[in-house]
Design an enzyme around this catalytic site. Structure first.
Site, PDB file in Angstrom:
ATOM      1  N   GLU A 169       7.590 -19.137 -12.946  1.00  0.00           N
ATOM      2  CA  GLU A 169       6.275 -19.745 -13.167  1.00  0.00           C
ATOM      3  C   GLU A 169       6.301 -21.270 -13.000  1.00  0.00           C
ATOM      4  O   GLU A 169       5.743 -22.007 -13.813  1.00  0.00           O
ATOM      5  CB  GLU A 169       5.740 -19.348 -14.545  1.00  0.00           C
ATOM      6  CG  GLU A 169       5.499 -17.845 -14.656  1.00  0.00           C
ATOM      7  CD  GLU A 169       4.865 -17.433 -15.972  1.00  0.00           C
ATOM      8  OE1 GLU A 169       3.988 -16.563 -15.947  1.00  0.00           O
ATOM      9  OE2 GLU A 169       5.252 -17.990 -17.019  1.00  0.00           O
ATOM     10  N   ASN A 188       8.574 -30.416 -18.520  1.00  0.00           N
ATOM     11  CA  ASN A 188       7.468 -30.293 -19.477  1.00  0.00           C
ATOM     12  C   ASN A 188       6.304 -29.614 -18.768  1.00  0.00           C
ATOM     13  O   ASN A 188       5.256 -30.195 -18.502  1.00  0.00           O
ATOM     14  CB  ASN A 188       7.058 -31.673 -19.989  1.00  0.00           C
ATOM     15  CG  ASN A 188       5.982 -31.586 -21.047  1.00  0.00           C
ATOM     16  OD1 ASN A 188       5.861 -30.572 -21.750  1.00  0.00           O
ATOM     17  ND2 ASN A 188       5.189 -32.639 -21.169  1.00  0.00           N
ATOM     18  N   HIS A 407      -3.719  -3.646 -22.515  1.00  0.00           N
ATOM     19  CA  HIS A 407      -2.758  -4.751 -22.464  1.00  0.00           C
ATOM     20  C   HIS A 407      -1.555  -4.411 -23.328  1.00  0.00           C
ATOM     21  O   HIS A 407      -1.707  -4.043 -24.499  1.00  0.00           O
ATOM     22  CB  HIS A 407      -3.390  -6.056 -22.960  1.00  0.00           C
ATOM     23  CG  HIS A 407      -2.455  -7.222 -22.904  1.00  0.00           C
ATOM     24  ND1 HIS A 407      -2.191  -8.039 -23.984  1.00  0.00           N
ATOM     25  CD2 HIS A 407      -1.692  -7.704 -21.894  1.00  0.00           C
ATOM     26  CE1 HIS A 407      -1.329  -8.972 -23.640  1.00  0.00           C
ATOM     27  NE2 HIS A 407      -1.011  -8.800 -22.376  1.00  0.00           N
ATOM     28  N   HIS A 408      -0.372  -4.500 -22.737  1.00  0.00           N
ATOM     29  CA  HIS A 408       0.886  -4.300 -23.458  1.00  0.00           C
ATOM     30  C   HIS A 408       1.715  -5.575 -23.365  1.00  0.00           C
ATOM     31  O   HIS A 408       2.359  -5.826 -22.342  1.00  0.00           O
ATOM     32  CB  HIS A 408       1.693  -3.144 -22.853  1.00  0.00           C
ATOM     33  CG  HIS A 408       1.094  -1.800 -23.087  1.00  0.00           C
ATOM     34  ND1 HIS A 408       1.471  -0.689 -22.358  1.00  0.00           N
ATOM     35  CD2 HIS A 408       0.156  -1.375 -23.968  1.00  0.00           C
ATOM     36  CE1 HIS A 408       0.783   0.364 -22.784  1.00  0.00           C
ATOM     37  NE2 HIS A 408      -0.021  -0.035 -23.764  1.00  0.00           N
ATOM     38  N   GLU A 409       1.678  -6.406 -24.381  1.00  0.00           N
ATOM     39  CA  GLU A 409       2.583  -7.546 -24.448  1.00  0.00           C
ATOM     40  C   GLU A 409       3.857  -7.090 -25.135  1.00  0.00           C
ATOM     41  O   GLU A 409       3.832  -6.701 -26.308  1.00  0.00           O
ATOM     42  CB  GLU A 409       1.956  -8.718 -25.195  1.00  0.00           C
ATOM     43  CG  GLU A 409       2.898  -9.903 -25.384  1.00  0.00           C
ATOM     44  CD  GLU A 409       3.556 -10.337 -24.087  1.00  0.00           C
ATOM     45  OE1 GLU A 409       4.803 -10.245 -23.995  1.00  0.00           O
ATOM     46  OE2 GLU A 409       2.835 -10.764 -23.161  1.00  0.00           O
ATOM     47  N   HIS A 477       3.055  -8.848 -15.707  1.00  0.00           N
ATOM     48  CA  HIS A 477       3.107 -10.303 -15.820  1.00  0.00           C
ATOM     49  C   HIS A 477       4.451 -10.704 -16.415  1.00  0.00           C
ATOM     50  O   HIS A 477       5.049  -9.960 -17.188  1.00  0.00           O
ATOM     51  CB  HIS A 477       1.967 -10.824 -16.691  1.00  0.00           C
ATOM     52  CG  HIS A 477       0.661 -10.888 -15.966  1.00  0.00           C
ATOM     53  ND1 HIS A 477      -0.147 -12.004 -15.976  1.00  0.00           N
ATOM     54  CD2 HIS A 477       0.024  -9.981 -15.189  1.00  0.00           C
ATOM     55  CE1 HIS A 477      -1.226 -11.774 -15.247  1.00  0.00           C
ATOM     56  NE2 HIS A 477      -1.148 -10.544 -14.769  1.00  0.00           N
ATOM     57  N   GLU A 478       4.915 -11.898 -16.016  1.00  0.00           N
ATOM     58  CA  GLU A 478       6.250 -12.400 -16.419  1.00  0.00           C
ATOM     59  C   GLU A 478       7.366 -11.441 -15.996  1.00  0.00           C
ATOM     60  O   GLU A 478       8.393 -11.349 -16.656  1.00  0.00           O
ATOM     61  CB  GLU A 478       6.329 -12.668 -17.928  1.00  0.00           C
ATOM     62  CG  GLU A 478       5.405 -13.748 -18.423  1.00  0.00           C
ATOM     63  CD  GLU A 478       4.039 -13.225 -18.796  1.00  0.00           C
ATOM     64  OE1 GLU A 478       3.044 -13.958 -18.648  1.00  0.00           O
ATOM     65  OE2 GLU A 478       3.953 -12.052 -19.257  1.00  0.00           O
ATOM     66  N   GLU A 496       1.877 -10.638 -11.616  1.00  0.00           N
ATOM     67  CA  GLU A 496       1.733 -12.099 -11.677  1.00  0.00           C
ATOM     68  C   GLU A 496       2.965 -12.692 -11.005  1.00  0.00           C
ATOM     69  O   GLU A 496       2.923 -13.047  -9.847  1.00  0.00           O
ATOM     70  CB  GLU A 496       1.604 -12.552 -13.129  1.00  0.00           C
ATOM     71  CG  GLU A 496       1.398 -14.043 -13.270  1.00  0.00           C
ATOM     72  CD  GLU A 496       1.506 -14.476 -14.719  1.00  0.00           C
ATOM     73  OE1 GLU A 496       0.702 -15.317 -15.140  1.00  0.00           O
ATOM     74  OE2 GLU A 496       2.408 -13.974 -15.427  1.00  0.00           O
ATOM     75  N   GLU A 502      -3.723 -19.537 -15.255  1.00  0.00           N
ATOM     76  CA  GLU A 502      -3.753 -19.808 -16.689  1.00  0.00           C
ATOM     77  C   GLU A 502      -3.094 -21.137 -17.047  1.00  0.00           C
ATOM     78  O   GLU A 502      -3.482 -21.779 -18.035  1.00  0.00           O
ATOM     79  CB  GLU A 502      -3.061 -18.668 -17.450  1.00  0.00           C
ATOM     80  CG  GLU A 502      -1.581 -18.533 -17.139  1.00  0.00           C
ATOM     81  CD  GLU A 502      -0.950 -17.301 -17.767  1.00  0.00           C
ATOM     82  OE1 GLU A 502      -1.671 -16.528 -18.394  1.00  0.00           O
ATOM     83  OE2 GLU A 502       0.268 -17.122 -17.611  1.00  0.00           O
TER      84      GLU A 502
END
Length: 698
Positions: A169, A188, A407-409, A477-478, A496, A502
């Site tokens: 990312e 940063n 959504h599954h985080e 994602h990730e 993603e 975002e």
């Protein structure tokens, strides 16, 4: 239709004899030979000019002799392959797969281990992989390193991100090859977990432009049961070496014969449009393993998501009570976004405006307990918060003909997710959720593993395959970046796996050139869920003290729906922001997500992309044009339109005074009549874009 021709030479060849194979057009040529010590090597030419100099091949094994020298050639087999196949969803309805192949069968004279190297040469580039046949001399084995090299000829311009084992990312750096240096980048950058092992380590896909004007791209395809390949740069000699992501104890890959490595790929052209439009990565993957794909559908969706990023609501239910887990603080904070009432509002909006689905994040208990402590059990993926009535909302969405997106985080706890996976998918099927967005924010559990290691690659692929059993589509994602696995399992509808929109809400953001690079890099491996469509550009709209903003104009946000291909497209902004700009929102409502044909009209990595796409099964076309921080003017021929037909072209473009920094929301809309003989002048503001819909006039 498929054609296959082969020629096999069944005798031992001297190491001095080079083996050659060219692309179908003859523009690209690859030569293979064994060095005097029996080490395999290859070289690549483009139009008779060296592009990749002689580069070593081979594999090093743990506690076994290396497979990088002492070889002799047993056989050399050449063949030609040509077919057309139809993707379930895609940029075009039919894809040509045409290459010439050379298979070199090698025998290690010391260990008697056999290893094949398979080369395929397309008109877009070359690919090769290591093939380990079943044999008594090699059964179970551990790869400790890959010798693979890419020795380049010039100090190319390179678009690179750090070779981080845990994150892709990053914003891209545009430098000379000799200036690759991870120690000089801004750390940063909003990325929570970083694992960069070396100063000169970079990720693939690695996009390059030579001083001579030649475009190169180094990537990989069909990463299955193998770690992701990064590249270690020798910045003095313009060399790259494959670096495989290790597991927790330093091993790279555990394999058993028969098995193969992923394909290592090099795309080459003197026209950037050939790179961005290439389907070579998809062609190197296996055909679909799913007999029934009727349930795999493109989707446009809205969702409870951006409102958390801009601070309007939260993922957690208990909020500022600082609970260590949900049971400790059952009282609602009043900021929770995923409420029954709010979700119904999104369902109503989707139904009214013709959207297919609604994503809801923060619906399940556990968000209060996600405090960055590398904890294993945070979410169970089945228990909703008390203010989220999953049964009632499922019925309400069905009544409105809207699909719900789960959504599954995982919070990086992969072991926990796999334990709950079947129960989570059962819940989705019970309430008729057709797709899931999975997330992997945080350090991986099992501890010591990386996002890009072999076990995680296997996990991402396993989830896709298991989801197919339930007829569920996956948007990860990730995750590790896709390498064409969506051809084999078309329910892997999007990912993603790069720096998405975002980051503009709460970090240094994505520079204006970012979206002009992604089609040349991340998107070569599969569709990206970039979440475009942000209309309120500056975050000071929500909090006057905030300086963050989306680094585009509003018109460019519209154009991204065409330039950033995905069959899963989100209208990411708040519903009320779309209601303020209904004329601009009309393009998002109209734009399609699945295509018969795609024409890349202009392309230059880091500068601009213009693409036109024809709707699958219809005569409508859409065009998207984007630029970097520089304003741009061009004239585009419309010869892609059907001859003899008239079209109504609705043009959404930057206003004359638009600028991504100073005046990003300034846009104008005009309607003209055009034919295939027409030309359209594109005027793109700094950080801007143009979006056009073409509707045939009956």
């Amino acid at each position: 239709m498929k054609y296959l021709f082969s020629l096999c030479l069944l005798f031992v060849l001297s190491f001095a004899q080079a083996q050659n194979v060219a692309s179908p057009s003859g523009k690209i040529a690859l030569s293979f030979k064994l060095e005097a010590n029996g080490q395999p090597s290859y070289a690549v030419n483009y139009k008779n000019k060296a592009v990749v100099l002689e580069s070593a091949l081979g594999i090093k094994l743990k506690e076994k002799p290396a497979l990088d020298a002492n070889f002799e050639i047993l056989t050399s087999k050449a063949s030609t392959f040509k077919e057309s196949w139809k993707p379930v969803l895609g940029e075009q309805s039919s894809i040509l797969n045409n290459y010439n192949e050379l298979i070199i069968s090698l025998l290690n004279k010391e260990t008697k281990v056999k290893m094949n190297i398979i080369f395929r040469v397309f008109d877009e580039g070359v690919a090769f992989r290591y093939d380990f046949p079943k044999q008594a001399e090699l059964n179970y084995f551990i790869i400790s390193d890959e010798v693979t090299q890419f020795n380049l000829t010039e100090n190319n311009k390179v678009f690179w991100i750090p070779g981080d084992f845990d994150s892709n990312e990053y914003e891209y750096n545009e430098t000379k090859f000799s200036d690759i240096d991870n120690s000089k980048i801004n750390m940063n950058n909003g990325i929570g977990v970083k694992s960069i092992p070396g100063k000169y380590m970079v990720q693939t896909p690695l996009m390059m432009k030579a001083p001579s004007g030649l475009y190169l791209n180094i990537f990989e395809a069909a990463v299955v049961n193998y770690p992701v390949m990064h590249l270690n740069a020798d910045v003095t000699n313009y060399k790259l070496k494959a670096e495989l992501v290790p597991n927790a104890i330093g091993d790279k890959a555990y394999l058993q014969t028969p098995c193969v490595s992923p394909w290592r790929t090099i795309m080459i052209s003197d026209d950037a449009r050939d790179i961005v439009s290439s389907k070579m990565i998809l062609n190197l993957n296996e055909p679909s393993k799913l007999e029934d794909t009727s349930w795999i559908k493109p989707m446009k969706y809205v969702g409870i998501w951006w409102e958390m990023h801009v601070g309007k609501s939260t993922w957690d239910y208990a909020g500022s009570q600082n609970a260590t887990n949900f049971a400790d603080a059952p009282k609602a904070s009043g900021k929770h976004g995923a409420t029954t009432e709010n979700t119904k509002r999104y369902i109503d909006f989707a139904a009214k405006n013709g959207f297919d689905g609604v994503l809801v994040e923060g619906w399940n208990v556990g968000w209060e307990d996600w405090n960055g402590n590398w904890k294993e059990e945070v979410f169970d993926f089945t228990t909703p918060y008390p203010d989220f009535d999953i049964a009632a909302l499922s019925a309400y969405a069905k009544e409105k003909n809207v699909k719900m997106i789960m959504h599954h985080e995982t919070s990086g706890s992969v072991s926990n997710y796999e334990r709950h996976l079947d129960r989570a998918f059962d819940l989705m099927k019970n309430y008729e959720y057709s797709a899931v967005k999975s997330g992997y924010v945080g350090k991986i559990i099992p501890r010591g593993e990386f996002h890009d290691g072999q076990s995680m690659v296997n996990h991402f692929n396993f989830v896709v395959k298991r989801a197919a059993d339930y007829k569920i589509m996956i948007n990860s994602h990730e995750s590790s970046r896709p390498t064409g696995f969506g051809r084999t399992y078309p329910n892997y509808i999007a990912a993603e796996a790069a720096r998405g929109n975002e980051f503009n809400a709460w970090s240094v953001g994505n520079p204006p050139m970012h979206e002009t690079i992604l089609p040349f890099t991340r998107q070569l491996g599969g569709p990206m869920d970039y979440t475009p469509g942000i209309f309120e550009i500056k975050m000071s709209y929500y909090d006057k003290n905030k300086t963050e903003q989306v680094h585009t104009t509003l018109a460019k946000q519209l154009a991204l729906y065409v330039t950033m291909y995905s069959p899963l497209q989100m209208a990411a902004d708040l519903l009320e922001n779309y209601e303020k700009y209904p004329d601009a929102f009309q393009f998002i409502k109209d734009v399609e997500t699945d295509w018969d044909e795609s024409k890349y009209l202009e392309a230059e990595p880091g500068d601009y992309v213009t693409v036109a796409r024809k709707t699958k099964g219809k005569e409508t076309w859409f065009l998207g044009a984007i630029t970097d921080e520089n304003a741009r003017k061009s004239e585009t021929k419309l010869d892609f339109l059907t001859k003899g037909k008239k079209y109504k072209a609705i043009i959404y473009e930057d206003a004359k005074n638009a600028d991504w920094q100073n005046n990003p929301i300034a846009y104008k809309i005009k309607t003209i009549m055009v034919t295939s003989k027409s030309k359209i002048k594109l005027n793109l503001a700094p950080g801007g874009g143009t979006a056009i819909s073409f509707e045939p006039i009956q």
